[in-house]
Design an enzyme around this catalytic site. Structure first.
Site, PDB file in Angstrom:
ATOM      1  CB  CYS A   1     -49.486   9.630 -45.661  1.00 24.14           C
ATOM      2  SG  CYS A   1     -48.958   7.505 -46.088  1.00 24.14           S
ATOM      3  CG  LEU A   2     -49.723   9.762 -51.886  1.00 23.07           C
ATOM      4  CD1 LEU A   2     -48.431   9.051 -52.882  1.00 23.07           C
ATOM      5  CD2 LEU A   2     -49.701  10.478 -52.449  1.00 23.07           C
TER       6      LEU A   2
ATOM      7  CG  HIS B   1     -44.234   9.369 -43.949  1.00 24.85           C
ATOM      8  ND1 HIS B   1     -44.992   9.826 -43.447  1.00 24.85           N
ATOM      9  CD2 HIS B   1     -44.369   8.809 -45.386  1.00 24.85           C
ATOM     10  CE1 HIS B   1     -45.738  10.281 -43.956  1.00 24.85           C
ATOM     11  NE2 HIS B   1     -45.377   8.449 -44.912  1.00 24.85           N
TER      12      HIS B   1
ATOM     13  CD  GLN C   1     -47.455   5.019 -49.079  1.00 31.70           C
ATOM     14  OE1 GLN C   1     -46.030   4.803 -49.446  1.00 31.70           O
ATOM     15  NE2 GLN C   1     -48.641   5.738 -48.888  1.00 31.70           N
TER      16      GLN C   1
ATOM     17  CG  HIS D   1     -45.359   4.192 -45.529  1.00 31.45           C
ATOM     18  ND1 HIS D   1     -47.071   3.641 -44.672  1.00 31.45           N
ATOM     19  CD2 HIS D   1     -45.130   4.981 -45.820  1.00 31.45           C
ATOM     20  CE1 HIS D   1     -47.162   4.978 -44.988  1.00 31.45           C
ATOM     21  NE2 HIS D   1     -46.521   5.791 -46.242  1.00 31.45           N
TER      22      HIS D   1
ATOM     23  N   GLY E   1     -42.819  10.477 -51.490  1.00 30.02           N
ATOM     24  CA  GLY E   1     -42.899   9.489 -51.711  1.00 30.02           C
ATOM     25  C   GLY E   1     -43.798   7.850 -51.789  1.00 30.02           C
TER      26      GLY E   1
HETATM   27 ZN   LIG Z   1     -46.634   7.642 -46.161  1.00 28.87          ZN
END
Ligand SMILES: [Zn+2]
Length: 203
Positions: free
Chosen positions: A127-128, A169, A86, A173, A81
């Site tokens: 998480c990235l 999640h 991000q 963000h 995701g």
């Molecule tokens: Zn994330």
């Protein structure tokens, strides 16, 4: 007239008529789209990850280009995701794919979530934007989701399990929240210090 437009992370100044502006803007968008599809992912504790994203007014070509870049970036990073936040775009846009085969893309524009029932699910989240760390987070198990798709059409889903967790999640963000916020202050500090050290080493 002098116009300033944002193309990805670039600011472009265009001098001319409104019609010229539209033509140049479209060209620049096409160019930008072809030239750079994989975007840089912000990493904790970057303060830009704390930005509250704005609702998308109109699902147009600009948003569809953004979606393409987001999918490209997410698949390249092997994530399940990615929220626009991000990649430093502060609009309520999320892309996801929780399938093994990486062939089930899901688009959420202006997503809204309602919790159904009170069962909770514990899941190891990663998480990235917090690379290399996985921690157990407890979240509501069943949700009702309302969002727009890439055509601007409204749809509803009632996911549970991994998909429900992942949606929450990603929605976090958009509200400037990260999964590390659910951990103890001590754990969060430890992750922060390790990532800051890595960022210093790579800069
Ligand atoms: Zn994330």
């Amino acid at each position: 007239m002098v116009y300033t437009v944002n193309i990805g992370k670039f600011k472009v100044v265009i001098i001319g008529t409104a019609r010229m502006l539209t033509a140049v803007y479209t060209l620049l968008l096409e160019f930008h789209h072809k030239a750079m599809t994989i975007r840089t992912i912000l990493e904790f504790p970057d303060p830009r990850l704390r930005t509250q994203a704005a609702s998308v007014g109109k699902v147009d070509k600009r948003i569809r280009y953004l979606l393409d870049d987001m999918f490209e970036t997410m698949y390249e990073a092997k994530g399940i995701g990615l929220a626009a936040t991000q990649i430093d775009v502060h609009e309520r846009v999320v892309v996801m794919d929780v399938s093994e085969e990486r062939d089930t893309p899901l688009i959420l524009i202006n997503p809204e979530v309602e919790f159904i029932g009170d069962s909770q699910l514990e899941h190891d989240e990663g998480c990235l934007s917090v690379p290399g760390f996985y921690e157990t987070v407890s979240r509501p198990d069943c949700i009702r989701l309302r969002a727009l798709n890439e055509k601007g059409e409204s749809f509803e889903l009632e996911p549970d399990g991994l998909l429900a967790v992942c949606i929450q999640h990603e929605l976090d963000h958009l509200n400037g929240k990260l999964f590390v916020d659910y951990l103890s202050a001590l754990k969060r500090q430890r992750i922060r210090k390790k990532l800051e050290k890595l960022h210093r080493q790579s800069s």
